[in-house]
Design a protein around this motif. Structure first.
Motif, PDB file in Angstrom:
ATOM      1  N   THR A  78      21.974  45.894  45.910  1.00  0.00           N
ATOM      2  CA  THR A  78      23.336  46.096  46.394  1.00  0.00           C
ATOM      3  C   THR A  78      24.204  46.470  45.202  1.00  0.00           C
ATOM      4  N   GLN A  79      25.182  47.309  45.450  1.00  0.00           N
ATOM      5  CA  GLN A  79      26.055  47.742  44.372  1.00  0.00           C
ATOM      6  C   GLN A  79      27.073  46.660  44.081  1.00  0.00           C
ATOM      7  N   ALA A  80      27.368  46.492  42.813  1.00  0.00           N
ATOM      8  CA  ALA A  80      28.378  45.517  42.409  1.00  0.00           C
ATOM      9  C   ALA A  80      29.749  46.006  42.849  1.00  0.00           C
ATOM     10  N   ARG A  81      30.540  45.097  43.370  1.00  0.00           N
ATOM     11  CA  ARG A  81      31.892  45.439  43.807  1.00  0.00           C
ATOM     12  C   ARG A  81      32.794  45.550  42.589  1.00  0.00           C
ATOM     13  N   SER A  82      33.605  46.563  42.579  1.00  0.00           N
ATOM     14  CA  SER A  82      34.473  46.746  41.421  1.00  0.00           C
ATOM     15  C   SER A  82      35.616  45.741  41.449  1.00  0.00           C
ATOM     16  N   GLY A  83      36.325  45.659  42.530  1.00  0.00           N
ATOM     17  CA  GLY A  83      37.399  44.687  42.663  1.00  0.00           C
ATOM     18  C   GLY A  83      38.559  44.935  41.710  1.00  0.00           C
ATOM     19  N   ARG A  84      39.576  44.166  41.882  1.00  0.00           N
ATOM     20  CA  ARG A  84      40.751  44.276  41.038  1.00  0.00           C
ATOM     21  C   ARG A  84      40.550  43.396  39.816  1.00  0.00           C
ATOM     22  N   PRO A  85      40.954  43.868  38.632  1.00  0.00           N
ATOM     23  CA  PRO A  85      40.809  43.030  37.440  1.00  0.00           C
ATOM     24  C   PRO A  85      41.750  41.829  37.512  1.00  0.00           C
ATOM     25  N   ARG A  86      41.373  40.760  36.856  1.00  0.00           N
ATOM     26  CA  ARG A  86      42.185  39.549  36.860  1.00  0.00           C
ATOM     27  C   ARG A  86      43.520  39.798  36.169  1.00  0.00           C
ATOM     28  N   ALA A  87      44.520  39.051  36.628  1.00  0.00           N
ATOM     29  CA  ALA A  87      45.862  39.200  36.061  1.00  0.00           C
ATOM     30  C   ALA A  87      45.909  38.669  34.631  1.00  0.00           C
ATOM     31  N   ILE A  88      45.100  37.665  34.348  1.00  0.00           N
ATOM     32  CA  ILE A  88      45.067  37.089  33.005  1.00  0.00           C
ATOM     33  C   ILE A  88      43.688  37.371  32.415  1.00  0.00           C
ATOM     34  N   PRO A  89      43.619  37.949  31.223  1.00  0.00           N
ATOM     35  CA  PRO A  89      42.316  38.261  30.623  1.00  0.00           C
ATOM     36  C   PRO A  89      41.532  36.997  30.263  1.00  0.00           C
ATOM     37  N   GLN A  90      40.243  37.169  30.093  1.00  0.00           N
ATOM     38  CA  GLN A  90      39.358  36.034  29.804  1.00  0.00           C
ATOM     39  C   GLN A  90      39.726  35.343  28.494  1.00  0.00           C
ATOM     40  N   TRP A  91      40.081  36.120  27.484  1.00  0.00           N
ATOM     41  CA  TRP A  91      40.427  35.511  26.193  1.00  0.00           C
ATOM     42  C   TRP A  91      41.669  34.636  26.315  1.00  0.00           C
ATOM     43  N   ALA A  92      42.618  35.051  27.139  1.00  0.00           N
ATOM     44  CA  ALA A  92      43.830  34.255  27.324  1.00  0.00           C
ATOM     45  C   ALA A  92      43.530  33.006  28.142  1.00  0.00           C
ATOM     46  N   GLU A  93      42.612  33.142  29.091  1.00  0.00           N
ATOM     47  CA  GLU A  93      42.222  31.992  29.908  1.00  0.00           C
ATOM     48  C   GLU A  93      41.553  30.908  29.059  1.00  0.00           C
ATOM     49  N   THR A  94      40.697  31.321  28.129  1.00  0.00           N
ATOM     50  CA  THR A  94      40.049  30.329  27.261  1.00  0.00           C
ATOM     51  C   THR A  94      41.057  29.690  26.312  1.00  0.00           C
ATOM     52  N   ALA A  95      42.016  30.472  25.818  1.00  0.00           N
ATOM     53  CA  ALA A  95      43.053  29.907  24.944  1.00  0.00           C
ATOM     54  C   ALA A  95      43.900  28.896  25.705  1.00  0.00           C
ATOM     55  N   LEU A  96      44.222  29.208  26.952  1.00  0.00           N
ATOM     56  CA  LEU A  96      44.997  28.288  27.778  1.00  0.00           C
ATOM     57  C   LEU A  96      44.195  27.026  28.082  1.00  0.00           C
ATOM     58  N   GLN A  97      42.906  27.194  28.320  1.00  0.00           N
ATOM     59  CA  GLN A  97      42.037  26.040  28.594  1.00  0.00           C
ATOM     60  C   GLN A  97      42.031  25.087  27.398  1.00  0.00           C
ATOM     61  N   LYS A  98      41.918  25.630  26.206  1.00  0.00           N
ATOM     62  CA  LYS A  98      41.933  24.791  25.000  1.00  0.00           C
ATOM     63  C   LYS A  98      43.274  24.080  24.838  1.00  0.00           C
ATOM     64  N   ARG A  99      44.357  24.802  25.129  1.00  0.00           N
ATOM     65  CA  ARG A  99      45.700  24.217  24.992  1.00  0.00           C
ATOM     66  C   ARG A  99      45.927  23.123  26.037  1.00  0.00           C
ATOM     67  N   LEU A 100      45.352  23.305  27.241  1.00  0.00           N
ATOM     68  CA  LEU A 100      45.483  22.278  28.277  1.00  0.00           C
ATOM     69  C   LEU A 100      44.708  21.010  27.923  1.00  0.00           C
ATOM     70  N   GLU A 101      43.640  21.155  27.151  1.00  0.00           N
ATOM     71  CA  GLU A 101      42.839  19.993  26.746  1.00  0.00           C
ATOM     72  C   GLU A 101      43.497  19.215  25.610  1.00  0.00           C
ATOM     73  N   ALA A 102      44.470  19.813  24.972  1.00  0.00           N
ATOM     74  CA  ALA A 102      45.176  19.138  23.874  1.00  0.00           C
ATOM     75  C   ALA A 102      45.960  17.948  24.430  1.00  0.00           C
ATOM     76  N   PRO A 103      46.117  16.875  23.642  1.00  0.00           N
ATOM     77  CA  PRO A 103      46.778  15.674  24.154  1.00  0.00           C
ATOM     78  C   PRO A 103      48.252  15.862  24.484  1.00  0.00           C
ATOM     79  N   GLU A 104      48.934  16.814  23.846  1.00  0.00           N
ATOM     80  CA  GLU A 104      50.358  16.961  24.138  1.00  0.00           C
ATOM     81  C   GLU A 104      50.632  17.593  25.499  1.00  0.00           C
ATOM     82  N   GLY A 105      49.742  18.442  26.013  1.00  0.00           N
ATOM     83  CA  GLY A 105      49.885  19.018  27.340  1.00  0.00           C
ATOM     84  C   GLY A 105      51.125  19.875  27.496  1.00  0.00           C
ATOM     85  N   PHE A 106      51.564  20.065  28.737  1.00  0.00           N
ATOM     86  CA  PHE A 106      52.758  20.845  29.065  1.00  0.00           C
ATOM     87  C   PHE A 106      53.648  20.001  29.963  1.00  0.00           C
TER      88      PHE A 106
END
Length: 162
Positions: A78-106
Motif C-alpha cells: 500500500t502506498q504511504a499517505r502523504s498527509g499534512r505536515p505537523r504544525a510543530i516540527p519534531q525538533w521543537a517537540e523534543t525540545a518542548l518535551q525536555k522543557r516540560l520534564e524540567a522541575p520548574e514547568g510552566f
C-alpha cells in the motif's frame, strides 16, 4: 465474452489460506481474500467476488491488475499517505518535551505558547499547543504548589490516611 476475467492465480488454495492468516492489515487481508475467492471458485466473476468483499468492482479489478502485472508482493503493498505536515516540527517537540520534564514547568498553556515563540521562534495557537501537550505528549504544564517548610513528612502522611 464480457465479465470473464483472464487471470492465472499461481498460488494454491492452501497457500492463499495460509497467506490470509499471516496478513496483519485489513486491506492486505481483503486482497488475498479476493484471490482466494476466485481460486476456490466461491465467486465466479470479479464482480461477485467484489460484492462478497463489500468493495466496488473497479477496486477489485485494480487489485487484480496489479497482481497480473507485478505479482503478489506488489499487490499487497500500500502506498504511504502523504498527509499534512505537523504544525510543530519534531525538533521543537523534543525540545518542548525536555522543557516540560524540567522541575520548574510552566504556568499554563499560554506560557508554553510564549516560550515556543521566545525560545524556538514558533508562533503557535493555544489550541494547537494544548492538543500537543495534553494528548500527544501526555504532559501537564502545571507545577505542584510549593510545600510549607513548617510541615513535616509524618504530618502529611497522617493527613493523607485520614
Amino acid at each position: 465474452m464480457a465479465g470473464v476475467y483472464q487471470l492465472e492465480i499461481t498460488e494454491s488454495e492452501a497457500e492463499l489460506k495460509q497467506l490470509l492468516r499471516q496478513q496483519k492489515t485489513a486491506s492486505a487481508k481483503e486482497r488475498v481474500q479476493l484471490l482466494y475467492l476466485l481460486k476456490s471458485e466461491q465467486a465466479d466473476t470479479v464482480q461477485a467476488a467484489a460484492q462478497l468483499l463489500g468493495r466496488h468492482r473497479a477496486t477489485a479489478q485494480e487489485w487484480l491488475r496489479r497482481y497480473r502485472e507485478d505479482g503478489l508482493a506488489k499487490m499487497l503493498q500500500t502506498q504511504a499517505r502523504s498527509g499534512r505536515p505537523r504544525a510543530i516540527p519534531q525538533w521543537a517537540e523534543t525540545a518542548l518535551q525536555k522543557r516540560l520534564e524540567a522541575p520548574e514547568g510552566f504556568d499554563g498553556y499560554q506560557a508554553i505558547c510564549d516560550w515556543l515563540e521566545a525560545h524556538l521562534g514558533l508562533e503557535m495557537k493555544y489550541k494547537t499547543v494544548h492538543k500537543l501537550v495534553h494528548y500527544r505528549l501526555q504532559a501537564s504544564p502545571k507545577v505542584p504548589r510549593p510545600l510549607s517548610v513548617e510541615q513535616s513528612c509524618e504530618q502529611r502522611e497522617a493527613y493523607k490516611k485520614t
